[in-house]
Motif scaffolding. Structure first.
Motif, mmCIF file in Angstrom:
data_model
loop_
_atom_site.group_PDB
_atom_site.id
_atom_site.type_symbol
_atom_site.label_atom_id
_atom_site.label_comp_id
_atom_site.label_asym_id
_atom_site.label_seq_id
_atom_site.Cartn_x
_atom_site.Cartn_y
_atom_site.Cartn_z
ATOM 1 N N VAL A 105 42.736 31.756 44.149
ATOM 2 C CA VAL A 105 43.216 31.235 42.873
ATOM 3 C C VAL A 105 44.689 31.577 42.708
ATOM 4 C CG1 VAL A 105 41.004 31.263 41.676
ATOM 5 C CG2 VAL A 105 42.367 33.346 41.746
ATOM 6 N N ARG A 106 45.376 30.769 41.944
ATOM 7 C CA ARG A 106 46.761 31.066 41.567
ATOM 8 C C ARG A 106 46.755 31.395 40.081
ATOM 9 N NH1 ARG A 106 51.695 30.623 43.628
ATOM 10 N NH2 ARG A 106 50.900 29.554 45.483
ATOM 11 N N LEU A 107 47.108 32.640 39.754
ATOM 12 C CA LEU A 107 47.000 33.126 38.393
ATOM 13 C C LEU A 107 48.356 33.211 37.716
ATOM 14 C CD1 LEU A 107 44.431 36.044 38.956
ATOM 15 C CD2 LEU A 107 43.970 33.659 38.334
ATOM 16 N N THR A 108 48.399 32.776 36.480
ATOM 17 C CA THR A 108 49.565 32.952 35.617
ATOM 18 C C THR A 108 49.203 33.986 34.551
ATOM 19 O OG1 THR A 108 48.842 31.120 34.205
ATOM 20 C CG2 THR A 108 50.349 30.594 36.013
ATOM 21 N N PRO A 109 50.195 34.568 33.879
ATOM 22 C CA PRO A 109 49.892 35.618 32.902
ATOM 23 C C PRO A 109 48.982 35.130 31.777
ATOM 24 C CG PRO A 109 52.220 35.640 33.457
ATOM 25 C CD PRO A 109 51.654 34.397 34.072
ATOM 26 N N THR A 110 48.104 35.999 31.332
ATOM 27 C CA THR A 110 47.277 35.731 30.162
ATOM 28 C C THR A 110 47.731 36.650 29.030
ATOM 29 O OG1 THR A 110 45.596 37.412 30.644
ATOM 30 C CG2 THR A 110 45.329 35.239 31.708
ATOM 31 N N HIS A 116 46.559 42.109 34.802
ATOM 32 C CA HIS A 116 47.998 41.868 34.848
ATOM 33 C C HIS A 116 48.439 41.171 36.131
ATOM 34 C CE1 HIS A 116 48.555 44.282 31.258
ATOM 35 N NE2 HIS A 116 47.919 45.297 31.816
ATOM 36 N N ARG A 117 47.517 40.977 37.060
ATOM 37 C CA ARG A 117 47.898 40.422 38.350
ATOM 38 C C ARG A 117 48.151 38.932 38.252
ATOM 39 N NH1 ARG A 117 44.937 41.648 44.145
ATOM 40 N NH2 ARG A 117 46.633 40.872 45.421
ATOM 41 N N THR A 118 49.200 38.450 38.910
ATOM 42 C CA THR A 118 49.548 37.029 38.901
ATOM 43 C C THR A 118 49.866 36.574 40.326
ATOM 44 O OG1 THR A 118 51.879 37.537 38.453
ATOM 45 C CG2 THR A 118 50.460 37.115 36.539
ATOM 46 N N GLY A 119 50.030 35.259 40.460
ATOM 47 C CA GLY A 119 50.333 34.689 41.771
ATOM 48 C C GLY A 119 49.065 34.359 42.535
ATOM 49 N N PRO A 120 49.194 34.071 43.838
ATOM 50 C CA PRO A 120 48.005 33.756 44.642
ATOM 51 C C PRO A 120 47.137 34.994 44.828
ATOM 52 C CG PRO A 120 50.057 33.055 45.727
ATOM 53 C CD PRO A 120 50.446 33.948 44.601
ATOM 54 N N VAL A 121 45.878 34.861 44.524
ATOM 55 C CA VAL A 121 44.944 35.985 44.615
ATOM 56 C C VAL A 121 43.684 35.519 45.344
ATOM 57 C CG1 VAL A 121 43.517 37.626 43.342
ATOM 58 C CG2 VAL A 121 45.797 37.044 42.500
ATOM 59 N N VAL A 164 36.566 37.034 35.966
ATOM 60 C CA VAL A 164 36.099 35.777 35.386
ATOM 61 C C VAL A 164 36.971 35.377 34.202
ATOM 62 C CG1 VAL A 164 34.180 34.670 34.183
ATOM 63 C CG2 VAL A 164 33.745 36.078 36.199
ATOM 64 N N THR A 165 37.307 36.335 33.349
ATOM 65 C CA THR A 165 38.143 36.035 32.189
ATOM 66 C C THR A 165 39.507 35.504 32.607
ATOM 67 O OG1 THR A 165 37.046 37.744 30.876
ATOM 68 C CG2 THR A 165 39.209 37.019 30.114
ATOM 69 N N THR A 166 40.140 36.166 33.569
ATOM 70 C CA THR A 166 41.473 35.755 33.999
ATOM 71 C C THR A 166 41.458 34.375 34.634
ATOM 72 O OG1 THR A 166 42.012 38.083 34.389
ATOM 73 C CG2 THR A 166 43.497 36.453 35.323
ATOM 74 N N VAL A 167 40.463 34.099 35.455
ATOM 75 C CA VAL A 167 40.378 32.778 36.085
ATOM 76 C C VAL A 167 40.102 31.704 35.041
ATOM 77 C CG1 VAL A 167 39.125 31.356 37.743
ATOM 78 C CG2 VAL A 167 39.691 33.723 38.316
ATOM 79 N N LEU A 168 39.172 31.951 34.137
ATOM 80 C CA LEU A 168 38.884 30.959 33.107
ATOM 81 C C LEU A 168 40.100 30.697 32.224
ATOM 82 C CD1 LEU A 168 35.290 31.956 31.932
ATOM 83 C CD2 LEU A 168 35.940 29.971 33.298
ATOM 84 N N GLY A 169 40.924 31.713 32.028
ATOM 85 C CA GLY A 169 42.114 31.543 31.208
ATOM 86 C C GLY A 169 43.129 30.576 31.789
#
Length: 345
Positions: A251-256, A266-271, A21-26
């Motif tokens: 979701v597509r994640l960028t670094p937080t 630490h995971r990034t990219g399409p998840v 949740v934290t990573t997505v909200l970021g």
């Protein structure tokens, strides 16, 4: 005078989805995924563990700006002070003070440094919302009493059999290559922690629903990720249309720049956010029975079945006093370590 810093505090027990949740909200505009900020002083400053961006925290440019405003020379003492002030044995006194309407965690000289931390984070990131996934209810109670902080509490709950199973997985604190492992409490202790932290969270904040408290079951989150994250974003006060979803469950994640937490931060990219039901098959009968017996009051309260293989009803375990229920959906877990899904936090 500066406006108060809005802190979205993720409360509850570990392995209930806070890292996800934290990573997505970021990824939302105006939101800073701070991670478990109660660990900044020890794991970040003293141990110099990795920031979410991958650099050692003291080498991260963003945290470098924040750290200039903090008493970093006292980091070890502040960390030790927090450990002493937030011990489980202090919970009865904390709840008594809360019932009397006084500050749950007594004031301490280090509180000024804590307030300065959140103010500095907001100032240097430009965030309207700081997401703190520290989870520990006493720390959230401490934050709520600090000047300059507007606290909103997101209570994440997951089936205690799933969390007990997840705690037994062998994981490095910051990834597979890290020789220091995350804690692996026995299933009985994990069950008791689940019951205590979730019960205390509800007692401290459930009466603040719907404006100050939202309860979300992780099974419902992973069953309908986009709708549930939109709801959480709206509760936090940010635009729910600005999320990182490329599909209903991807979701597509960028670094937080998160501090501490599950190594999946630490995971990034399409998840893809997928179901993990391994615990349903691999948790032994004895462990299942033990966790079920120890957490029986919480199972009823949060809408979880007693028997193995019986799905929890969608949206069950709604907050008391008419507060918002979790988003609907079937009862599922989250991607296990090594799968294509996101690991639980």
């Amino acid at each position: 005078m500066s406006p108060p810093v809005r802190v979205l505090y993720l409360a509850g027990s570990g392995r209930s989805g806070s890292t996800l949740v934290t990573t997505v909200l970021g990824q939302y505009d105006g939101v800073f995924a701070a991670g478990e900020l109660r660990y900044l002083w020890q794991r970040g400053e003293v141990e110099n563990r990795p920031c979410g961006c991958g650099r050692p925290l003291r080498d991260c440019p963003l945290w470098g700006e924040v750290r200039r405003e903090l008493p970093t020379d006292r980091a070890a003492a502040i960390a030790a002070g927090l450990r002493g002030r937030l011990r489980m044995r202090g919970l009865p006194a904390l709840l008594r003070r809360h019932r009397r309407g006084v500050r749950p965690v007594p004031a301490h000289p280090d509180d000024a440094a804590l307030a300065d931390l959140y103010a500095a984070v907001a100032r240097h990131t430009g965030a309207r919302v700081v997401v703190d996934s520290s989870k520990l209810p006493p720390y959230g109670a401490l934050l709520g009493a600090l000047p300059g902080i507007e606290l909103r509490v997101l209570h994440l709950v997951r089936d205690p059999r799933a969390t007990a199973f997840s705690w037994r997985r062998r994981r490095g604190l910051d990834g597979d290559a890290d020789p220091e492992l995350m804690s692996r409490p026995p299933v009985g202790k994990a069950a008791l922690l689940w019951l205590v932290w979730n019960t205390v969270t509800a007692r401290l904040w459930a009466d603040r629903a719907p404006a100050g408290y939202l309860r979300v079951r992780y099974e419902d989150l992973t069953a309908d990720p986009e709708a549930t994250l939109r709801r959480i974003a709206g509760f936090a006060g940010v635009d729910p249309d600005g999320g990182p979803f490329t599909g209903p469950a991807t979701v597509r994640l960028t670094p937080t720049h998160s501090v501490a937490g599950n190594p999946s931060r630490h995971r990034t990219g399409p998840v893809p956010i997928t179901a993990d039901v391994q615990w349903r098959h691999d948790l032994s009968r004895r462990s299942y029975a033990l966790v079920t017996a120890l957490t029986a009051p919480g199972l009823r309260r949060f809408g979880y079945p007693w028997r193995r293989g019986v799905p929890a009803p969608a949206g069950a375990g709604r907050p008391a006093r008419g507060g918002p229920a979790a988003a609907g959906g079937r009862s599922v877990g989250v991607g296990r370590a090594g799968s294509t899904g996101h690991e639980e936090g």
